[in-house]
Design an enzyme around this catalytic site. Sequence first.
Site, PDB file in Angstrom:
ATOM      1  N   LEU A  96       8.045   1.527   5.478  1.00 14.35           N
ATOM      2  CA  LEU A  96       8.953   0.341   5.550  1.00 14.35           C
ATOM      3  C   LEU A  96      10.472   1.004   5.009  1.00 14.35           C
ATOM      4  O   LEU A  96      11.402   0.882   5.559  1.00 14.35           O
ATOM      5  CB  LEU A  96       8.613  -0.599   4.266  1.00 14.35           C
ATOM      6  CG  LEU A  96       9.444  -1.808   4.223  1.00 14.35           C
ATOM      7  CD1 LEU A  96       9.875  -2.501   5.307  1.00 14.35           C
ATOM      8  CD2 LEU A  96       9.081  -2.492   3.111  1.00 14.35           C
ATOM      9  N   THR A 125       1.380   4.217   1.444  1.00 11.22           N
ATOM     10  CA  THR A 125       2.155   4.873   2.705  1.00 11.22           C
ATOM     11  C   THR A 125       3.133   4.021   3.431  1.00 11.22           C
ATOM     12  O   THR A 125       4.222   4.371   3.668  1.00 11.22           O
ATOM     13  CB  THR A 125       1.342   5.340   3.838  1.00 11.22           C
ATOM     14  OG1 THR A 125       0.429   6.209   3.308  1.00 11.22           O
ATOM     15  CG2 THR A 125       1.980   5.936   4.911  1.00 11.22           C
ATOM     16  N   CYS A 126       2.738   2.637   3.536  1.00 10.15           N
ATOM     17  CA  CYS A 126       3.414   1.648   3.939  1.00 10.15           C
ATOM     18  C   CYS A 126       4.740   1.195   3.148  1.00 10.15           C
ATOM     19  O   CYS A 126       5.794   1.180   3.496  1.00 10.15           O
ATOM     20  CB  CYS A 126       2.824   0.136   3.880  1.00 10.15           C
ATOM     21  SG  CYS A 126       1.282   0.311   4.867  1.00 10.15           S
ATOM     22  N   SER A 127       4.724   1.238   1.638  1.00  8.62           N
ATOM     23  CA  SER A 127       5.898   1.035   0.776  1.00  8.62           C
ATOM     24  C   SER A 127       6.671   2.269   0.397  1.00  8.62           C
ATOM     25  O   SER A 127       7.954   2.188   0.231  1.00  8.62           O
ATOM     26  CB  SER A 127       4.981   0.416  -0.445  1.00  8.62           C
ATOM     27  OG  SER A 127       4.753  -0.670  -0.568  1.00  8.62           O
ATOM     28  N   THR A 178       0.755  -1.140  -0.149  1.00  8.50           N
ATOM     29  CA  THR A 178       0.020   0.101  -0.158  1.00  8.50           C
ATOM     30  C   THR A 178       0.774   1.220   0.062  1.00  8.50           C
ATOM     31  O   THR A 178       2.075   1.168   0.360  1.00  8.50           O
ATOM     32  CB  THR A 178      -1.058  -0.010   1.241  1.00  8.50           C
ATOM     33  OG1 THR A 178      -0.115  -0.201   2.423  1.00  8.50           O
ATOM     34  CG2 THR A 178      -1.985  -1.117   1.098  1.00  8.50           C
TER      35      THR A 178
END
Length: 161
Positions: free
Chosen positions: A54, A48-50, A46
Amino acid sequence: MTIAIGDALPAATFKEKTSDGPVEITTEQLFKGKRVVFFAVPGAFTPTCSLNHLPGYLENRDAILAKGVDDIAVIAVNDWHVMGAWAQSAGGLGKIHFLADFDGSFTKALGLDIDLSGGGLGVRSKRYSMLVEDGVVKSLNIEESPGQATVSGAAAMIEQL
């Protein structure tokens, strides 16, 4: 009830993709006798996550470990195939643990689940980070919005170490 500083993590078993294939890893294996930075994302791949959450942990891995941390792990309510593909895509395989909470049972036990059905994701994890020492939560940083990665980001964690 949401887990809090001073609480012990509940027992759980996760799946993780390694270069030798999938392995099971328990909370005891991951946390017993160790100081671990543990963070959660609503979903692998997703935005924001990627693009934000992270990468900060991967880029600051050595700085975090230099602060007396034994290990770093990320968890998401995804299956181990997705988490393994995300680890490979992000260049994180073998650098940090990419743990699959496939049915969200661990996330629910922490009280950190969130219903993101409105965005097409279903029940997922809130975005958070924590420092865990010997299975006990020492710091806990929960984002107000799943689209933010500031209080749970690597820079904030480094300041807490």
